[in-house]
Design a protein around this motif. Structure first.
Motif, PDB file in Angstrom:
ATOM      1  N   ILE A   1       1.019  -1.216   0.058  1.00  0.00           N
ATOM      2  CA  ILE A   1       0.113  -0.058  -0.319  1.00  0.00           C
ATOM      3  C   ILE A   1       0.742   1.043   0.193  1.00  0.00           C
ATOM      4  CG2 ILE A   1      -1.326   1.536   1.070  1.00  0.00           C
ATOM      5  CD1 ILE A   1      -3.534  -1.455   2.293  1.00  0.00           C
ATOM      6  N   ILE A   2       1.726   1.227   0.894  1.00  0.00           N
ATOM      7  CA  ILE A   2       3.192   2.751   0.528  1.00  0.00           C
ATOM      8  C   ILE A   2       3.753   2.773  -0.926  1.00  0.00           C
ATOM      9  CG2 ILE A   2       5.106   3.259   1.572  1.00  0.00           C
ATOM     10  CD1 ILE A   2       3.696   1.893   4.160  1.00  0.00           C
ATOM     11  N   LYS A   3       4.072   1.518  -1.100  1.00  0.00           N
ATOM     12  CA  LYS A   3       4.473   1.373  -2.413  1.00  0.00           C
ATOM     13  C   LYS A   3       3.708   2.268  -3.901  1.00  0.00           C
ATOM     14  CE  LYS A   3       7.324  -1.583  -4.301  1.00  0.00           C
ATOM     15  NZ  LYS A   3       8.581  -1.029  -4.952  1.00  0.00           N
ATOM     16  N   GLN A   4       2.650   1.834  -3.701  1.00  0.00           N
ATOM     17  CA  GLN A   4       1.312   1.789  -4.937  1.00  0.00           C
ATOM     18  C   GLN A   4       1.102   3.241  -4.346  1.00  0.00           C
ATOM     19  OE1 GLN A   4       1.154  -0.264  -6.718  1.00  0.00           O
ATOM     20  NE2 GLN A   4      -0.742   0.623  -8.185  1.00  0.00           N
ATOM     21  N   GLN A   5       0.841   3.917  -3.259  1.00  0.00           N
ATOM     22  CA  GLN A   5       0.867   5.477  -2.795  1.00  0.00           C
ATOM     23  C   GLN A   5       1.624   6.364  -3.260  1.00  0.00           C
ATOM     24  OE1 GLN A   5      -2.055   6.219  -1.200  1.00  0.00           O
ATOM     25  NE2 GLN A   5      -1.566   8.181  -2.751  1.00  0.00           N
ATOM     26  N   PHE A   6       3.235   5.636  -3.447  1.00  0.00           N
ATOM     27  CA  PHE A   6       3.669   6.399  -3.750  1.00  0.00           C
ATOM     28  C   PHE A   6       3.866   6.463  -4.868  1.00  0.00           C
ATOM     29  CE2 PHE A   6       8.013   6.601  -5.405  1.00  0.00           C
ATOM     30  CZ  PHE A   6       9.123   7.722  -4.423  1.00  0.00           C
ATOM     31  N   LEU A   7       3.932   5.633  -5.927  1.00  0.00           N
ATOM     32  CA  LEU A   7       3.332   5.632  -7.209  1.00  0.00           C
ATOM     33  C   LEU A   7       2.750   6.639  -7.964  1.00  0.00           C
ATOM     34  CD1 LEU A   7       4.243   3.801 -10.140  1.00  0.00           C
ATOM     35  CD2 LEU A   7       2.515   2.748  -9.593  1.00  0.00           C
ATOM     36  N   ILE A   8       1.164   6.278  -7.278  1.00  0.00           N
ATOM     37  CA  ILE A   8      -0.184   7.353  -7.225  1.00  0.00           C
ATOM     38  C   ILE A   8       0.708   8.913  -6.868  1.00  0.00           C
ATOM     39  CG2 ILE A   8      -2.211   8.084  -6.255  1.00  0.00           C
ATOM     40  CD1 ILE A   8      -2.587   4.956  -5.505  1.00  0.00           C
ATOM     41  N   ASP A   9       1.456   9.096  -6.312  1.00  0.00           N
ATOM     42  CA  ASP A   9       1.919  10.526  -6.141  1.00  0.00           C
ATOM     43  C   ASP A   9       2.877  10.992  -6.865  1.00  0.00           C
ATOM     44  OD1 ASP A   9       0.066  10.263  -3.507  1.00  0.00           O
ATOM     45  OD2 ASP A   9       1.813  10.137  -2.132  1.00  0.00           O
TER      46      ASP A   9
ATOM     47  N   ILE B   1       1.916  14.549 -13.833  1.00  0.00           N
ATOM     48  CA  ILE B   1       0.360  15.395 -14.444  1.00  0.00           C
ATOM     49  C   ILE B   1       0.440  16.369 -14.362  1.00  0.00           C
ATOM     50  CG2 ILE B   1      -1.420  15.814 -14.902  1.00  0.00           C
ATOM     51  CD1 ILE B   1      -1.575  12.071 -14.720  1.00  0.00           C
ATOM     52  N   LYS B   2       0.671  17.236 -12.856  1.00  0.00           N
ATOM     53  CA  LYS B   2       1.216  18.359 -12.192  1.00  0.00           C
ATOM     54  C   LYS B   2       2.110  19.176 -13.135  1.00  0.00           C
ATOM     55  CE  LYS B   2       1.536  21.312  -8.195  1.00  0.00           C
ATOM     56  NZ  LYS B   2       1.585  21.354  -6.747  1.00  0.00           N
TER      57      LYS B   2
ATOM     58  N   ALA C   1       2.072  16.796 -27.640  1.00  0.00           N
ATOM     59  CA  ALA C   1       2.802  16.120 -27.357  1.00  0.00           C
ATOM     60  C   ALA C   1       2.825  15.443 -26.409  1.00  0.00           C
ATOM     61  CB  ALA C   1       4.672  15.789 -27.679  1.00  0.00           C
ATOM     62  N   LYS C   2       3.043  16.924 -25.044  1.00  0.00           N
ATOM     63  CA  LYS C   2       2.345  17.224 -23.694  1.00  0.00           C
ATOM     64  C   LYS C   2       0.932  16.189 -23.317  1.00  0.00           C
ATOM     65  CE  LYS C   2       4.882  20.624 -21.789  1.00  0.00           C
ATOM     66  NZ  LYS C   2       4.890  21.774 -20.905  1.00  0.00           N
ATOM     67  N   LEU C   3       0.003  16.958 -24.369  1.00  0.00           N
ATOM     68  CA  LEU C   3      -1.302  16.384 -23.606  1.00  0.00           C
ATOM     69  C   LEU C   3      -1.247  14.227 -24.247  1.00  0.00           C
ATOM     70  CD1 LEU C   3      -3.993  16.828 -23.753  1.00  0.00           C
ATOM     71  CD2 LEU C   3      -4.671  17.083 -25.982  1.00  0.00           C
ATOM     72  N   ASP C   4      -0.373  14.263 -25.198  1.00  0.00           N
ATOM     73  CA  ASP C   4      -0.594  12.860 -25.064  1.00  0.00           C
ATOM     74  C   ASP C   4       0.311  12.089 -23.924  1.00  0.00           C
ATOM     75  OD1 ASP C   4      -1.768  12.713 -27.551  1.00  0.00           O
ATOM     76  OD2 ASP C   4       0.309  12.704 -29.132  1.00  0.00           O
ATOM     77  N   GLU C   5       1.487  12.745 -23.541  1.00  0.00           N
ATOM     78  CA  GLU C   5       1.836  12.640 -22.480  1.00  0.00           C
ATOM     79  C   GLU C   5       0.919  11.884 -21.046  1.00  0.00           C
ATOM     80  OE1 GLU C   5       5.970  12.961 -19.544  1.00  0.00           O
ATOM     81  OE2 GLU C   5       6.167  13.592 -21.589  1.00  0.00           O
ATOM     82  N   ILE C   6       0.475  13.195 -20.856  1.00  0.00           N
ATOM     83  CA  ILE C   6      -0.830  13.800 -19.860  1.00  0.00           C
ATOM     84  C   ILE C   6      -1.506  12.254 -20.009  1.00  0.00           C
ATOM     85  CG2 ILE C   6      -2.548  15.605 -18.815  1.00  0.00           C
ATOM     86  CD1 ILE C   6      -0.634  17.132 -19.791  1.00  0.00           C
ATOM     87  N   ASN C   7      -2.015  12.673 -21.178  1.00  0.00           N
ATOM     88  CA  ASN C   7      -3.222  11.044 -21.059  1.00  0.00           C
ATOM     89  C   ASN C   7      -2.420   9.145 -21.059  1.00  0.00           C
ATOM     90  OD1 ASN C   7      -5.830  12.440 -22.039  1.00  0.00           O
ATOM     91  ND2 ASN C   7      -5.091  12.802 -24.078  1.00  0.00           N
TER      92      ASN C   7
ATOM     93  N   SER D   1      -3.696   7.596 -17.303  1.00  0.00           N
ATOM     94  CA  SER D   1      -4.218   5.675 -17.568  1.00  0.00           C
ATOM     95  C   SER D   1      -3.525   5.295 -16.577  1.00  0.00           C
ATOM     96  CB  SER D   1      -4.125   5.968 -19.246  1.00  0.00           C
ATOM     97  OG  SER D   1      -4.782   6.497 -19.771  1.00  0.00           O
ATOM     98  N   GLN D   2      -2.114   5.195 -17.082  1.00  0.00           N
ATOM     99  CA  GLN D   2      -1.525   4.907 -15.623  1.00  0.00           C
ATOM    100  C   GLN D   2      -2.152   4.673 -14.484  1.00  0.00           C
ATOM    101  OE1 GLN D   2       2.369   6.234 -16.369  1.00  0.00           O
ATOM    102  NE2 GLN D   2       2.565   4.277 -18.535  1.00  0.00           N
ATOM    103  N   LEU D   3      -2.006   6.563 -14.038  1.00  0.00           N
ATOM    104  CA  LEU D   3      -3.626   6.737 -12.660  1.00  0.00           C
ATOM    105  C   LEU D   3      -4.675   5.898 -12.147  1.00  0.00           C
ATOM    106  CD1 LEU D   3      -3.052   8.253 -10.470  1.00  0.00           C
ATOM    107  CD2 LEU D   3      -4.006  10.089 -11.499  1.00  0.00           C
ATOM    108  N   GLU D   4      -5.130   6.370 -13.207  1.00  0.00           N
ATOM    109  CA  GLU D   4      -6.169   4.941 -13.039  1.00  0.00           C
ATOM    110  C   GLU D   4      -6.516   3.768 -12.911  1.00  0.00           C
ATOM    111  OE1 GLU D   4      -9.794   4.118 -15.818  1.00  0.00           O
ATOM    112  OE2 GLU D   4      -9.839   6.451 -16.161  1.00  0.00           O
ATOM    113  N   PHE D   5      -4.678   3.351 -13.446  1.00  0.00           N
ATOM    114  CA  PHE D   5      -4.485   1.589 -13.216  1.00  0.00           C
ATOM    115  C   PHE D   5      -4.180   1.341 -11.896  1.00  0.00           C
ATOM    116  CE2 PHE D   5      -1.878  -1.812 -13.164  1.00  0.00           C
ATOM    117  CZ  PHE D   5      -3.002  -2.629 -13.002  1.00  0.00           C
TER     118      PHE D   5
END
Length: 154
Positions: A15-23, A29-30, A54-60, A64-68
């Motif tokens: 959970i700690i590792k996953q939260q770090f990944l999410i952050d 993105i920010k 290109a930035k928009l593609d990277e943000i998208n 997607s990775q954040l949602e997963f």
């Protein structure tokens, strides 16, 4: 260590590792969405437009990775409700000790250590899990040319 206590520690670590990944995803993105303060935003050339595209593609892609990552985080949180259940087969929440690795069937995570012992987090959607699913202690399976023997499951 008592097996249920180990599962709790594994879950806490995951959970700690996953939260770090999410952050990390959120921070990336920010940083991509913050204005760069380039001055006159009214004049754009083709380079600016290509860069923004290109930035928009990277943000998208990051979204997607954040949602997963958020879904996997929720799965880990939900596993807390069954962390004290005994497992005797390769299934969600099981710790599967093989002759090559010790797997924690939960979320896709890189190798991590708990009390000095290495673990690999794998998802129930992973091809490796699909081959080992339902197997018991003493059974074997092969994946990508590697032969695994299950030494223990808890």
């Amino acid at each position: 260590m008592e097996k249920f206590g180990l599962r709790k520690k594994l879950l806490d670590t995951c959970i700690i590792k996953q939260q770090f990944l999410i952050d990390d995803f959120k921070e990336r993105i920010k940083s991509l969405t913050e204005p760069e303060g380039l001055g006159n935003e009214e004049s754009y050339d083709n380079t600016d437009l290509a860069s923004n595209s290109a930035k928009l593609d990277e943000i998208n892609a990051l979204n997607s990775q954040l949602e997963f990552a958020n879904k996997e985080f929720q799965l880990l949180e939900n596993l807390r409700t069954t962390q004290d259940h005994k497992r005797d087969r390769a299934s969600l929440g099981a710790i599967v000790v093989t002759n090559h690795h010790t797997f924690f069937i939960s979320a896709s995570l890189e190798k991590f250590a708990v009390e000095g012992h290495p673990y690999v987090g794998i998802s129930t959607n992973s091809p490796l899990f699909l081959v080992m699913e339902g197997k018991k202690k003493g059974e074997s399976f092969s994946f990508k040319g590697t032969h695994y023997k299950i030494k223990d499951i808890s």
